[in-house]
Design a protein around this motif. Structure first.
Motif, mmCIF file in Angstrom:
data_model
loop_
_atom_site.group_PDB
_atom_site.id
_atom_site.type_symbol
_atom_site.label_atom_id
_atom_site.label_comp_id
_atom_site.label_asym_id
_atom_site.label_seq_id
_atom_site.Cartn_x
_atom_site.Cartn_y
_atom_site.Cartn_z
ATOM 1 N N PHE A 56 -32.027 -25.638 -9.218
ATOM 2 C CA PHE A 56 -31.468 -25.085 -10.455
ATOM 3 C C PHE A 56 -32.446 -25.245 -11.616
ATOM 4 N N PHE A 57 -33.085 -26.403 -11.700
ATOM 5 C CA PHE A 57 -33.920 -26.713 -12.851
ATOM 6 C C PHE A 57 -35.294 -26.051 -12.783
ATOM 7 N N TRP A 58 -35.692 -25.536 -11.630
ATOM 8 C CA TRP A 58 -36.980 -24.851 -11.549
ATOM 9 C C TRP A 58 -36.988 -23.632 -12.463
ATOM 10 N N THR A 59 -35.977 -22.783 -12.340
ATOM 11 C CA THR A 59 -35.904 -21.609 -13.216
ATOM 12 C C THR A 59 -35.324 -21.978 -14.576
ATOM 13 N N TYR A 60 -34.385 -22.885 -14.610
ATOM 14 C CA TYR A 60 -33.757 -23.298 -15.867
ATOM 15 C C TYR A 60 -34.800 -23.833 -16.846
ATOM 16 N N GLY A 61 -35.691 -24.679 -16.351
ATOM 17 C CA GLY A 61 -36.696 -25.268 -17.221
ATOM 18 C C GLY A 61 -37.844 -24.326 -17.542
ATOM 19 N N LEU A 80 -27.087 -14.447 -25.272
ATOM 20 C CA LEU A 80 -26.193 -15.411 -24.635
ATOM 21 C C LEU A 80 -25.137 -14.711 -23.779
ATOM 22 N N ALA A 81 -24.580 -13.603 -24.254
ATOM 23 C CA ALA A 81 -23.548 -12.886 -23.500
ATOM 24 C C ALA A 81 -24.086 -12.420 -22.148
ATOM 25 N N VAL A 82 -25.301 -11.883 -22.129
ATOM 26 C CA VAL A 82 -25.900 -11.418 -20.875
ATOM 27 C C VAL A 82 -26.142 -12.597 -19.929
ATOM 28 N N SER A 83 -26.606 -13.708 -20.489
ATOM 29 C CA SER A 83 -26.919 -14.865 -19.644
ATOM 30 C C SER A 83 -25.659 -15.456 -19.012
ATOM 31 N N VAL A 84 -24.553 -15.487 -19.777
ATOM 32 C CA VAL A 84 -23.298 -16.023 -19.229
ATOM 33 C C VAL A 84 -22.812 -15.165 -18.061
ATOM 34 N N ALA A 85 -22.893 -13.850 -18.209
ATOM 35 C CA ALA A 85 -22.477 -12.958 -17.124
ATOM 36 C C ALA A 85 -23.324 -13.185 -15.873
ATOM 37 N N LEU A 86 -24.626 -13.429 -16.069
ATOM 38 C CA LEU A 86 -25.524 -13.649 -14.928
ATOM 39 C C LEU A 86 -25.191 -14.947 -14.199
ATOM 40 N N TRP A 87 -24.978 -16.046 -14.962
ATOM 41 C CA TRP A 87 -24.714 -17.306 -14.263
ATOM 42 C C TRP A 87 -23.314 -17.320 -13.643
ATOM 43 N N ALA A 88 -22.370 -16.573 -14.223
ATOM 44 C CA ALA A 88 -21.048 -16.471 -13.597
ATOM 45 C C ALA A 88 -21.155 -15.787 -12.241
ATOM 46 N N ALA A 89 -21.973 -14.739 -12.167
ATOM 47 C CA ALA A 89 -22.174 -14.038 -10.889
ATOM 48 C C ALA A 89 -22.820 -14.957 -9.858
ATOM 49 N N ALA A 90 -23.801 -15.759 -10.286
ATOM 50 C CA ALA A 90 -24.456 -16.688 -9.357
ATOM 51 C C ALA A 90 -23.470 -17.723 -8.831
ATOM 52 N N THR A 91 -22.579 -18.190 -9.712
ATOM 53 C CA THR A 91 -21.568 -19.161 -9.274
ATOM 54 C C THR A 91 -20.631 -18.546 -8.244
ATOM 55 N N VAL A 104 -30.339 -22.621 -2.200
ATOM 56 C CA VAL A 104 -31.448 -22.782 -3.146
ATOM 57 C C VAL A 104 -31.661 -21.496 -3.945
ATOM 58 N N ALA A 105 -31.616 -20.339 -3.271
ATOM 59 C CA ALA A 105 -31.813 -19.058 -3.957
ATOM 60 C C ALA A 105 -30.764 -18.836 -5.042
ATOM 61 N N LEU A 106 -29.516 -19.164 -4.736
ATOM 62 C CA LEU A 106 -28.447 -18.986 -5.717
ATOM 63 C C LEU A 106 -28.542 -20.002 -6.839
ATOM 64 N N ARG A 107 -29.020 -21.195 -6.550
ATOM 65 C CA ARG A 107 -29.233 -22.190 -7.607
ATOM 66 C C ARG A 107 -30.358 -21.744 -8.545
ATOM 67 N N LEU A 108 -31.381 -21.078 -8.003
ATOM 68 C CA LEU A 108 -32.444 -20.526 -8.842
ATOM 69 C C LEU A 108 -31.886 -19.462 -9.789
ATOM 70 N N LEU A 109 -31.017 -18.601 -9.271
ATOM 71 C CA LEU A 109 -30.402 -17.562 -10.093
ATOM 72 C C LEU A 109 -29.494 -18.178 -11.153
ATOM 73 N N LEU A 110 -28.758 -19.201 -10.784
ATOM 74 C CA LEU A 110 -27.900 -19.902 -11.739
ATOM 75 C C LEU A 110 -28.731 -20.503 -12.865
ATOM 76 N N GLY A 111 -29.858 -21.117 -12.515
ATOM 77 C CA GLY A 111 -30.730 -21.702 -13.530
ATOM 78 C C GLY A 111 -31.278 -20.665 -14.489
ATOM 79 N N LEU A 112 -31.629 -19.493 -13.959
ATOM 80 C CA LEU A 112 -32.126 -18.415 -14.810
ATOM 81 C C LEU A 112 -31.053 -17.980 -15.804
ATOM 82 N N GLY A 113 -29.808 -17.846 -15.343
ATOM 83 C CA GLY A 113 -28.736 -17.438 -16.238
ATOM 84 C C GLY A 113 -28.431 -18.485 -17.296
ATOM 85 N N GLU A 114 -28.410 -19.755 -16.913
ATOM 86 C CA GLU A 114 -28.033 -20.809 -17.849
ATOM 87 C C GLU A 114 -29.154 -21.192 -18.806
#
Length: 397
Positions: A56-61, A80-91, A104-114
């Motif tokens: 998660f923190f690889w893309t998040y950071g 922020l609105a776009v990012s919330v929609a992206l991390w909701a989809a990853a979840t 791991v792939a989905l955690r990377l996507l979650l990190g990008l959104g958050e």
């Protein structure tokens, strides 16, 4: 400069940001709640589970400096609105994970959104909340940060026991998507912010500022204890303490609720001290020192506690001091950056702070697998908190 935002609208803004932060930590922490059953079903050792948490923190950071610079130039609310929609989809999609690679792939996507959350939050607070009220504003946001794990553990524990780990991600992701609706409605009412003097500093200019690097390192050290408790506490209580899921849920929830309440108290205290003439940077820096030292006592207490009463006391003590650090760390970043560079600064600061999220879960997993217990992991977390206290006390301007 700070926009002339009506008090009720500013309060609504801060409330929705706190809710977004709560959902952020509900969604990112869902993996820790699901761990007792997910690890078994997917065949994850402690090290492999730590790798999934770390991803998660690889893309998040890594993406935060760039997203922060984007939010300094584009409307932060829309980013922020776009990012919330992206991390909701990853979840939501994490409920379909069938192995480590997909997880791991989905955690990377979650990190990008958050990644956009805290740069955008700091930008919006710096633009719409006066300096003398930012301690409380950041405290309210930090309440969301603490309530995220609390709500996640409480709701997730019930879902886990009744419906399995997949339903945790489905329910959490769906609820997060709903947040976007009131956020967009509120954004339409906010006044336009104009920065009168000059454009935001580019990332390369921010990276030349020594204070930013010190704040990033201090942020990383402050994050370590928080991430350690957030991601590993459910697994520790179930596997090492032998507690049933229902008991684990109650103890972990008590920890996070204490943290949420303490965040408000610390924020109010810092604002009172600033209004009485204290320098905002000095006041909030020394509160971080106190919080780091208190976290050492709490973490040691969890490891050494005998019986449920001692364990609950140690967990709540840890929550009290962990509630201070996020509030003060972000308020310090906003203070040093100013409204003009708030998003870009926090983006870089949070990127450096995410190093503990990248390294910490893997280190904890390796210690647990190598020793067969959490004792060494607790000792290492206490050591990191001690170094953090020294950095806040001696290195930060």
């Amino acid at each position: 400069m700070t926009a002339k935002t009506a008090p009720w609208l500013g309060a609504t803004l801060v409330g929705l940001l706190a809710l977004a932060v709560m959902l952020n930590f509900v969604d990112r922490g869902a993996i820790g709640i699901a761990a007792p059953l997910m690890s078994k079903q997917l065949g994850l050792s402690a090290t492999r589970f730590g790798l999934a948490v770390s991803a998660f923190f690889w893309t998040y950071g890594l993406t935060q400096p760039f997203i922060g610079a984007l939010a300094d130039r584009w409307p932060a609310g829309r980013v922020l609105a776009v990012s919330v929609a992206l991390w909701a989809a990853a979840t939501l999609l994490t409920s379909l994970a069938s192995g480590l690679v997909m997880l791991v792939a989905l955690r990377l996507l979650l990190g990008l959104g958050e990644a956009a959350l805290f740069p955008c939050t700091s930008k919006l607070i710096a633009a719409h909340v006066p300096q003398a009220r930012r301690g409380l504003a950041n405290a309210v946001v930090a309440v969301g940060l603490a309530l995220g794990p609390a709500v996640g553990v409480l709701a997730g524990g019930v879902i886990l026991a009744r419906y399995g780990w997949q339903m945790i991600f489905t329910a959490f992701g769906a609820v997060t998507l709903v947040w976007v609706v009131p956020w967009l409605a509120m954004q339409a009412r906010l006044p336009v912010v104009t920065i009168a003097v000059e454009a935001p500093s580019p990332v390369r200019a921010l990276l030349k500022r020594r204070t930013l690097w010190i704040m990033g390192i201090a942020h990383a050290l402050a994050n370590y204890g928080f991430f350690f408790v957030s991601f590993w506490l459910p697994l520790y209580l179930v596997k090492s303490r032998g507690l049933p899921i229902a008991t684990m849920t109650l103890l972990a929830t008590a920890t996070y609720v204490t943290q949420a309440a303490a965040s408000l108290g610390w924020g109010q205290l810092s604002d009172v001290l600033v209004r009485r003439g204290g320098n905002p940077g000095t006041v909030r820096r020394w509160l971080c020192v106190i919080a780091e030292l208190g976290s050492i006592a709490g973490i040691a207490g969890i490891a050494l506690a005998h019986g449920p009463a001692q364990l609950l006391g140690a967990l709540m003590l840890t929550g009290v001091f962990l509630g201070c650090l996020p509030t003060m760390v972000y308020a310090l970043g906003q203070y040093h950056a100013g409204p003009r560079d708030a998003a870009g600064w926090i983006g870089v600061q949070n990127a450096i702070g995410s190093v503990s999220g990248i390294v910490g879960p893997v280190v904890t997993g390796m210690i647990v697998d190598a020793t067969g217990s959490f004792t060494g992991a607790f000792a290492f977390a206490g050591l990191v908190c001690a170094v953090g206290a020294a950095v806040f006390a001696l290195a930060l301007p």
